[in-house]
Structures are given as structure tokens and as C-alpha cells.
Design a protein around this motif. Structure first.
Motif, PDB file in Angstrom:
ATOM      1  N   ASN A  51       0.999  -1.004   0.230  1.00  0.00           N
ATOM      2  CA  ASN A  51      -0.348  -0.074  -0.033  1.00  0.00           C
ATOM      3  C   ASN A  51       0.201   1.219  -0.132  1.00  0.00           C
ATOM      4  OD1 ASN A  51      -2.560  -1.729   0.044  1.00  0.00           O
ATOM      5  ND2 ASN A  51      -2.472  -1.566   2.620  1.00  0.00           N
ATOM      6  N   GLU A  52       2.201   1.420  -0.639  1.00  0.00           N
ATOM      7  CA  GLU A  52       2.976   2.183  -0.581  1.00  0.00           C
ATOM      8  C   GLU A  52       2.652   3.409  -1.926  1.00  0.00           C
ATOM      9  OE1 GLU A  52       8.187   3.867   1.033  1.00  0.00           O
ATOM     10  OE2 GLU A  52       7.476   1.716  -0.060  1.00  0.00           O
ATOM     11  N   THR A  53       2.150   4.226  -1.189  1.00  0.00           N
ATOM     12  CA  THR A  53       1.990   5.525  -2.762  1.00  0.00           C
ATOM     13  C   THR A  53       2.841   5.682  -3.249  1.00  0.00           C
ATOM     14  OG1 THR A  53       1.667   7.382  -1.857  1.00  0.00           O
ATOM     15  CG2 THR A  53      -0.378   6.016  -1.785  1.00  0.00           C
ATOM     16  N   LEU A  54       3.577   6.054  -4.884  1.00  0.00           N
ATOM     17  CA  LEU A  54       4.079   6.232  -5.768  1.00  0.00           C
ATOM     18  C   LEU A  54       5.458   8.021  -4.826  1.00  0.00           C
ATOM     19  CD1 LEU A  54       6.817   5.617  -7.759  1.00  0.00           C
ATOM     20  CD2 LEU A  54       4.969   7.561  -9.236  1.00  0.00           C
ATOM     21  N   ASP A  55       4.405   8.512  -4.493  1.00  0.00           N
ATOM     22  CA  ASP A  55       4.907   9.458  -4.138  1.00  0.00           C
ATOM     23  C   ASP A  55       4.631   9.658  -2.170  1.00  0.00           C
ATOM     24  OD1 ASP A  55       2.318   9.872  -5.527  1.00  0.00           O
ATOM     25  OD2 ASP A  55       0.883  11.395  -3.957  1.00  0.00           O
ATOM     26  N   ASP A  56       4.313   8.648  -2.035  1.00  0.00           N
ATOM     27  CA  ASP A  56       4.944   8.255  -0.623  1.00  0.00           C
ATOM     28  C   ASP A  56       6.507   7.873  -0.725  1.00  0.00           C
ATOM     29  OD1 ASP A  56       2.866   9.307   1.025  1.00  0.00           O
ATOM     30  OD2 ASP A  56       2.174   7.447   1.270  1.00  0.00           O
ATOM     31  N   TYR A  57       6.367   7.030  -1.525  1.00  0.00           N
ATOM     32  CA  TYR A  57       8.192   6.399  -2.055  1.00  0.00           C
ATOM     33  C   TYR A  57       9.185   7.262  -1.853  1.00  0.00           C
ATOM     34  CZ  TYR A  57      11.477   2.542  -3.768  1.00  0.00           C
ATOM     35  OH  TYR A  57      12.594   2.202  -4.058  1.00  0.00           O
ATOM     36  N   LEU A  58       8.669   8.289  -3.450  1.00  0.00           N
ATOM     37  CA  LEU A  58       9.245   9.277  -3.530  1.00  0.00           C
ATOM     38  C   LEU A  58      10.200  10.170  -2.373  1.00  0.00           C
ATOM     39  CD1 LEU A  58       7.901   9.858  -7.287  1.00  0.00           C
ATOM     40  CD2 LEU A  58       9.973   8.135  -6.527  1.00  0.00           C
ATOM     41  N   ASN A  59       9.330  10.987  -1.982  1.00  0.00           N
ATOM     42  CA  ASN A  59       9.434  11.447  -0.435  1.00  0.00           C
ATOM     43  C   ASN A  59      10.303  10.841   0.221  1.00  0.00           C
ATOM     44  OD1 ASN A  59       8.010  13.671  -1.616  1.00  0.00           O
ATOM     45  ND2 ASN A  59       5.840  12.759  -0.809  1.00  0.00           N
ATOM     46  N   GLU A  60       9.865   9.881   0.787  1.00  0.00           N
ATOM     47  CA  GLU A  60      11.019   8.575   2.015  1.00  0.00           C
ATOM     48  C   GLU A  60      12.515   8.712   1.495  1.00  0.00           C
ATOM     49  OE1 GLU A  60       7.289   6.809   3.973  1.00  0.00           O
ATOM     50  OE2 GLU A  60       6.334   8.655   3.369  1.00  0.00           O
ATOM     51  N   LYS A  61      11.552   7.767   0.702  1.00  0.00           N
ATOM     52  CA  LYS A  61      13.376   6.470  -0.062  1.00  0.00           C
ATOM     53  C   LYS A  61      14.181   7.387  -1.281  1.00  0.00           C
ATOM     54  CE  LYS A  61      10.862   3.271   1.811  1.00  0.00           C
ATOM     55  NZ  LYS A  61      10.127   2.535   1.147  1.00  0.00           N
ATOM     56  N   VAL A  62      13.451   8.504  -1.666  1.00  0.00           N
ATOM     57  CA  VAL A  62      14.223   8.449  -2.998  1.00  0.00           C
ATOM     58  C   VAL A  62      14.968  10.727  -2.269  1.00  0.00           C
ATOM     59  CG1 VAL A  62      15.027   9.847  -5.305  1.00  0.00           C
ATOM     60  CG2 VAL A  62      13.557   7.199  -4.514  1.00  0.00           C
ATOM     61  N   PHE A  63      13.417  11.271  -2.050  1.00  0.00           N
ATOM     62  CA  PHE A  63      14.128  12.502  -1.767  1.00  0.00           C
ATOM     63  C   PHE A  63      14.262  13.249  -0.724  1.00  0.00           C
ATOM     64  CE2 PHE A  63      12.422  12.104  -6.284  1.00  0.00           C
ATOM     65  CZ  PHE A  63      13.324  12.668  -7.169  1.00  0.00           C
ATOM     66  N   ALA A  64      14.055  12.028   0.214  1.00  0.00           N
ATOM     67  CA  ALA A  64      14.553  12.872   1.829  1.00  0.00           C
ATOM     68  C   ALA A  64      15.860  13.506   1.992  1.00  0.00           C
ATOM     69  CB  ALA A  64      13.708  11.603   2.828  1.00  0.00           C
ATOM     70  N   GLY A  65      16.043  13.251   1.400  1.00  0.00           N
ATOM     71  CA  GLY A  65      17.694  13.978   2.385  1.00  0.00           C
ATOM     72  C   GLY A  65      17.948  15.152   1.352  1.00  0.00           C
ATOM     73  N   GLN A  66      17.472  15.307   0.242  1.00  0.00           N
ATOM     74  CA  GLN A  66      17.521  16.988  -0.761  1.00  0.00           C
ATOM     75  C   GLN A  66      17.649  17.762  -0.458  1.00  0.00           C
ATOM     76  OE1 GLN A  66      17.672  16.851  -4.106  1.00  0.00           O
ATOM     77  NE2 GLN A  66      18.582  14.712  -3.987  1.00  0.00           N
ATOM     78  N   SER A  67      18.621  18.785  -0.766  1.00  0.00           N
ATOM     79  CA  SER A  67      18.868  19.980  -0.437  1.00  0.00           C
ATOM     80  C   SER A  67      17.788  20.444  -1.250  1.00  0.00           C
ATOM     81  CB  SER A  67      20.193  20.502  -0.586  1.00  0.00           C
ATOM     82  OG  SER A  67      20.601  20.568  -1.795  1.00  0.00           O
ATOM     83  N   VAL A  68      16.692  21.563  -1.235  1.00  0.00           N
ATOM     84  CA  VAL A  68      15.974  22.237  -2.250  1.00  0.00           C
ATOM     85  C   VAL A  68      15.897  23.878  -1.496  1.00  0.00           C
ATOM     86  CG1 VAL A  68      12.969  22.662  -3.089  1.00  0.00           C
ATOM     87  CG2 VAL A  68      14.052  20.598  -2.069  1.00  0.00           C
ATOM     88  N   GLU A  69      16.222  24.296  -2.706  1.00  0.00           N
ATOM     89  CA  GLU A  69      16.030  25.949  -2.502  1.00  0.00           C
ATOM     90  C   GLU A  69      15.043  26.444  -3.220  1.00  0.00           C
ATOM     91  OE1 GLU A  69      18.694  28.469  -3.246  1.00  0.00           O
ATOM     92  OE2 GLU A  69      20.631  26.499  -2.771  1.00  0.00           O
ATOM     93  N   THR A  70      14.174  27.231  -2.921  1.00  0.00           N
ATOM     94  CA  THR A  70      12.513  27.733  -3.073  1.00  0.00           C
ATOM     95  C   THR A  70      13.278  29.523  -3.108  1.00  0.00           C
ATOM     96  OG1 THR A  70      11.885  25.690  -1.711  1.00  0.00           O
ATOM     97  CG2 THR A  70      10.308  27.495  -2.546  1.00  0.00           C
ATOM     98  N   VAL A  71      12.243  29.753  -3.656  1.00  0.00           N
ATOM     99  CA  VAL A  71      11.920  31.000  -4.104  1.00  0.00           C
ATOM    100  C   VAL A  71      10.358  31.306  -4.686  1.00  0.00           C
ATOM    101  CG1 VAL A  71      12.432  33.128  -5.716  1.00  0.00           C
ATOM    102  CG2 VAL A  71      13.732  31.233  -5.209  1.00  0.00           C
ATOM    103  N   THR A  72       9.776  32.516  -3.228  1.00  0.00           N
ATOM    104  CA  THR A  72       8.785  32.749  -2.900  1.00  0.00           C
ATOM    105  C   THR A  72       7.834  33.927  -4.052  1.00  0.00           C
ATOM    106  OG1 THR A  72       8.354  33.734  -1.148  1.00  0.00           O
ATOM    107  CG2 THR A  72       8.013  31.266  -0.953  1.00  0.00           C
ATOM    108  N   PRO A  73       6.704  33.956  -4.314  1.00  0.00           N
ATOM    109  CA  PRO A  73       6.495  35.704  -5.041  1.00  0.00           C
ATOM    110  C   PRO A  73       6.903  36.135  -4.507  1.00  0.00           C
ATOM    111  CG  PRO A  73       4.825  33.754  -4.859  1.00  0.00           C
ATOM    112  CD  PRO A  73       6.213  32.285  -4.253  1.00  0.00           C
ATOM    113  N   GLU A  74       7.139  36.965  -5.148  1.00  0.00           N
ATOM    114  CA  GLU A  74       6.889  38.724  -4.548  1.00  0.00           C
ATOM    115  C   GLU A  74       6.277  39.896  -5.042  1.00  0.00           C
ATOM    116  OE1 GLU A  74      10.885  41.282  -3.812  1.00  0.00           O
ATOM    117  OE2 GLU A  74      11.728  38.737  -3.674  1.00  0.00           O
ATOM    118  N   ALA A  75       4.846  40.562  -4.639  1.00  0.00           N
ATOM    119  CA  ALA A  75       4.206  40.962  -4.699  1.00  0.00           C
ATOM    120  C   ALA A  75       4.437  42.577  -6.044  1.00  0.00           C
ATOM    121  CB  ALA A  75       3.112  42.160  -3.767  1.00  0.00           C
ATOM    122  N   GLU A  76       5.911  42.394  -6.316  1.00  0.00           N
ATOM    123  CA  GLU A  76       6.137  43.861  -7.206  1.00  0.00           C
ATOM    124  C   GLU A  76       6.503  42.793  -8.443  1.00  0.00           C
ATOM    125  OE1 GLU A  76      10.542  44.674  -6.055  1.00  0.00           O
ATOM    126  OE2 GLU A  76       8.960  46.404  -6.222  1.00  0.00           O
TER     127      GLU A  76
END
Length: 531
Positions: free
Chosen positions: A480-505
Motif C-alpha cells: 500500500n505504499e504510494t509512489l508519492d510516499d516512496y519518492l518523498n521518503e526513499k528518494v528525495f528525503a535528504g535532498q537540498s531544495v532551494e525555494t523562491v516565493t513570489p514577491e508582490a512587485e
């Protein structure tokens, strides 16, 4: 570490993904931690034969065998062992297109790839009949166009598939497709994760009077979802894949997928409310939807994730080519001035200039249309740069405008989804050359879509790795492990991610820019018609 990898290889705990892209075939072998341990690739180009873009069957197998051999040699030179066992194998390829076979398993006409825009009448009629957007490159559009053209081979069709489906069939004997790949052949029913039965019936009714000698369901492959077993490598298949004869038969294969699906897996964007943007020569935005769209939009293609969730795709033919050409001009200037500036520094310097520009690009306008752009209804393109005497013409605005216009056509498609259809997005994952300079392409795209944009360190691994991950999921998933869970927990868990949030201007500035972009399309039209 290499000792552990050596044991994984000997014990057949590895997984192989092979993707047949339009310019390269790539094989990636991953270890038990899902990271690549060996790879091999083969460059190829399509040929234009009798007005059809195609690759020959000989080229397909030569390319697969070459990329496999290079990967196996990599294993041998790195770990001193020959590759005999693999835990699972998976194939992906360019989606859509047309490969039709007779009852003797012979190819009836040369492979017609997704690049062929020769099915306009079929695509238009089927879109109207199904009330569902059928783009020209879809397999069903190719089939119906062949019927409309009264092509002789049509009555001899016994099996119709795609490139990935063909390779998988020859290696396993199984006529199957993964649901993501299948969704570019014919529309999918989201409840059953199979071909839409109502539409299959409509197609059969439409073609009934033509006495084809077959019903649509009898010639299409079976549809499987991620995690399903899709057969095993036969003795003949093993010899076809590994010409040295080292590889053992009996290896399980996962369902063959399309390059859109493997891109989603490789960027961890298969969950609802996520999406990814691939930005290079062309720009693709893929958004995983929570529900059907309210009406047909010819600008938006609908496909599915490898698990069968609906995905809306906004695709623009042009993205960074014109921007790259301008940077090439600056490169020529630095060389002519006797300066030695490497391309990474040049890109970094010019991209960072864009951050100093006015939010709307200072009233400047450009179109990077090296080719036609279906999103804005152009059959041909003319790259253009336009300004008024009042525009704030400086380097920062020049660069900002070129970055904004690289996402311009794609934004028009995304606005249909976000503004007209009310699609909700939590995050977009960006990958491709435009995101290489830290933070710049991300900030512009976040402003364009008003959605946080993340970039991961593995964004460069690509579709063959995504395909290997689907094979790994099939053999390693828990109950019953979904692909989403498998990727999140077994593949990408330790990934460093850089996120940019939108600015109003930035958001407001991009809205101003896109209004100018839409108004200026008349200038682009005049250039196409008169130059």
C-alpha cells in the motif's frame, strides 16, 4: 562504499532505466539507495523521409544496444565485474507518435514521431467528437488521419503502440503501456485508469462504415499503472538488449512510460497540487490536477502521472534560444574587446543584471519565436525586440525582458489553468538550463505564476533516472505504499531544495509585461507575414 555497490550489482539489487529521447538514448543504473552508479548514452537524430519525421527500427536497436553496452562497460571498469543480473528494468521514450504492426509483427509504415504535424483534420474532428483536446501528435490522431487519408495499411493493423511500448513488447512479449504513456495515445478514464470506454465506443461508431476489419480496443495495448509488473525479459529480449550475451533472462520489467511521466518522477512532482516546469529550448509546465477541467482548451494538453492522476500540460515551443543568441552576442563583444570571460560567468553576470531591472521590464518587449508558437497561434516565428522612445532601455531591463518573454507563451497557458479554471498549486519544481544561475530564473518564474518555485540539486539527472526510480518502486515498495510516499521518503528525503516565493512587485510587474506581450502579438504577426 564501492564494495557495497559491487555486492548490490552481483546480487542483482540494481535497477536500470533507459530513455529514448529525441536526440539521445540514455541508460542509467541505480543502486539500492536509488542514486546512479553507472550510465551510458548514444546520440541520434531523426530523419525526414517522404515528408515524415522518423527513426528506423535498426537505429532504435543500435541506440539501445550502444547505450546499454556503454553503461555495462562503465560497471566493468568501475567495479571490475560484468553485469549479469539486474533487479528490474524500465523503458521510456518520446511520447505519442505512431507504430503500427500487422499480424506477423511487421512494421506497416515507418515510425511516425510526435514531431509530425500532419494530422490537423483528425485532431480537430476527434476533439469535437470526444469534447476532449486531442493534439496532433497523439497516436489516435495519427491513426484517424491514416483512415481519413485512406492509407492502404490501415486494414492490416493488428497492434498499435508507441516507441516505449514497442521496445517493451520486443523484450518481454507483453503488449502493455504505463498509464502516463497511454494517456498520450488515447484519453484515459480517471476512475478505471484504463482507456476511456465511452470514447473507444465513439471512435468505433465513427469508423464503422469504413469496414476496417478491427475494433479500436483490439489493437491497443493494455494499460498498467506504476508498481504493476509488466512482464519479464525473455531469452530473445536479453540477447537483443545485451549483444554480448552476459545479461540473464527473467528480469522483471515495469510498465513502459513516456518522457513526461519520467520527468515528473525525476522532479518529485507526481502528487496533486504540485507541478514542474522544464525550461530549455522549449518550455513545458505540468500541473497535477485535483479534478477535471470545466471545458476543452486547445492550448492545454491533458495526460496523466504514472499513477493515473490527471496532469495539465502547457507547452511552448520557444523558451531560451533567442536569449542564448543575445548572450552569444555579448560573448562576441567581450572577445572583440580582448576580455576572456567564460560562459558561466557571462550568464551569471547578465542573469543577475535582470534582478536590478524594473518589475515590468521598463516597457521593453521581445518575442523569442525562432519557430512557430501554437500557444499564441503562430505557424512560423520571427525573433523580435521592440521598444518605444519612452521605454527605460538599459541592460537590466533588457535582460529581465528576455527572461520574462522566455516564459511568456507558457504563462498564457498557465493563466488558463490558474485564472480561468481555478487550479490550486502549492509549488512548482523548476529544471533545465534557465535555472542554472542561482535564484534568477526561479524569481522570474515565481513572479510569472505567483507560485513558489523550487530547484533541487538532482534536477539534472533526467528521465532515464526517473524511469529507473519507477522500476525501483515496483520491486521495493511496501504494501500500500504510494509512489508519492516512496519518492518523498526513499528518494528525495535528504535532498537540498532551494525555494523562491513570489514577491508582490514581481507578480504585478509580470502582469503588466504580459498585457504588453498580448497587445504586441500584432507586431509579431506583421513580421511573420512581411519578413
Amino acid at each position: 562504499m564501492s564494495m557495497d555497490i559491487k555486492q548490490s550489482i552481483q546480487n542483482g539489487k540494481t535497477v536500470l532505466g533507459i530513455e529514448l529521447g529525441s536526440t539521445r538514448i540514455k541508460a542509467v543504473l541505480i543502486g539500492e539507495d536509488n542514486t546512479p552508479i553507472a550510465s551510458g548514452s548514444h546520440d541520434w537524430e531523426n530523419s525526414y523521409v517522404n515528408n515524415i519525421w522518423t527513426y528506423s527500427v535498426e537505429e532504435i536497436w543500435k541506440g539501445i544496444q550502444d547505450s546499454y553496452q556503454k553503461m555495462a562497460s562503465h560497471v566493468n571498469s568501475q567495479y571490475g565485474i560484468s553485469l549479469k543480473k539486474i533487479g528490474a528494468v524500465g523503458f521510456s521514450g518520446m511520447m505519442h507518435g505512431y507504430m503500427a504492426f500487422d499480424k506477423n509483427e511487421e512494421l506497416l509504415v515507418p515510425f511516425r514521431t510526435w514531431r509530425n504535424n500532419i494530422t490537423e483534420q483528425a485532431a480537430t474532428e476527434l476533439t469535437k467528437l470526444f469534447q476532449y483536446n486531442i493534439p496532433q501528435r497523439w497516436s489516435i490522431a495519427h491513426l484517424y488521419q491514416a483512415i481519413l487519408n485512406k492509407e492502404e495499411h490501415v486494414s492490416d493493423i493488428s497492434f498499435l503502440t508507441t516507441l516505449a511500448g514497442y521496445v517493451h513488447w520486443k523484450l518481454t512479449g507483453q503488449k502493455v503501456l504505463g498509464v502516463g504513456e497511454a494517456s498520450g495515445v488515447f484519453p484515459i478514464d480517471l476512475d478505471t485508469k484504463k482507456f476511456n470506454q465511452k470514447m473507444v465506443g465513439q471512435f468505433n461508431e465513427l469508423t464503422e462504415s469504413r469496414n476496417l476489419g478491427w475494433q479500436l480496443e483490439s489493437i491497443l495495448p493494455e494499460v498498467l499503472v506504476a508498481g504493476d509488473n509488466a512482464g519479464t525479459l525473455t531469452e530473445e529480449g536479453a540477447k537483443l538488449l545485451d549483444v554480448t550475451g552476459e545479461l540473464e533472462a527473467g528480469i522483471p520489467l515495469c510498465p513502459p512510460e513516456g518522457d513526461a511521466g519520467t520527468g515528473m518522477v525525476a522532479t518529485n512532482s507526481v502528487a496533486k497540487r504540485t507541478g514542474n516546469v522544464s525550461a530549455g529550448t522549449s518550455a513545458f509546465a505540468m500541473v497535477v490536477l485535483e479534478k477535471d477541467l470545466s471545458k476543452v482548451h486547445t492550448e492545454i494538453d491533458l495526460v496523466t502521472t504514472p499513477t493515473g492522476n490527471l496532469v495539465a500540460m502547457a507547452h511552448s515551443n520557444n523558451c531560451t534560444s533567442d536569449l542564448n543568441a543575445w548572450i552569444g552576442l555579448f560573448d562576441q563583444f567581450t572577445k572583440a574587446s580582448g576580455m576572456n570571460v567564460d560562459m558561466d560567468t557571462l550568464y551569471g553576470t547578465l542573469f543577475n543584471q535582470a534582478l536590478q531591472g524594473d518589475p515590468d521590464g521598463g516597457g521593453l518587449l521581445s518575442y523569442g519565436y525562432l519557430s512557430g508558437e501554437h500557444m499564441t497561434h503562430f505557424e512560423e516565428g520571427r525573433p523580435l525586440f521592440v521598444r518605444t522612445s519612452e521605454s527605460n532601455f538599459n541592460l537590466a531591463n533588457f535582460m529581465r525582458t528576455h527572461l520574462m518573454t522566455a516564459f511568456g507563451a507558457m504563462k498564457i497557458g498557465m493563466d488558463i489553468l490558474i485564472k480561468e479554471e481555478g487550479v490550486q498549486l502549492d509549488e512548482i519544481l523548476g529544471h533545465g538550463g534557465v535555472f542554472k544561475t542561482k535564484g534568477v530564473g526561479q524569481k522570474v518564474l515565481a513572479g510569472a505564476l505567483n507560485v513558489p518555485v523550487s530547484v533541487m540539486e538532482t534536477a539534472g539527472e533526467g528521465g532515464a533516472w526517473g524511469m529507473a526510480l519507477l522500476g525501483s518502486y515496483m520491486i521495493n515498495k511496501a504494501d500500500n505504499e504510494t509512489l508519492d510516499d516512496y519518492l518523498n521518503e526513499k528518494v528525495f528525503a535528504g535532498q537540498s531544495v532551494e525555494t523562491v516565493t513570489p514577491e508582490a512587485e514581481d507578480v504585478a510587474g509580470f502582469e503588466q509585461f504580459i498585457e504588453r506581450y498580448k497587445k504586441g502579438l500584432a507586431i509579431e504577426r506583421a513580421a511573420v507575414e512581411n519578413l
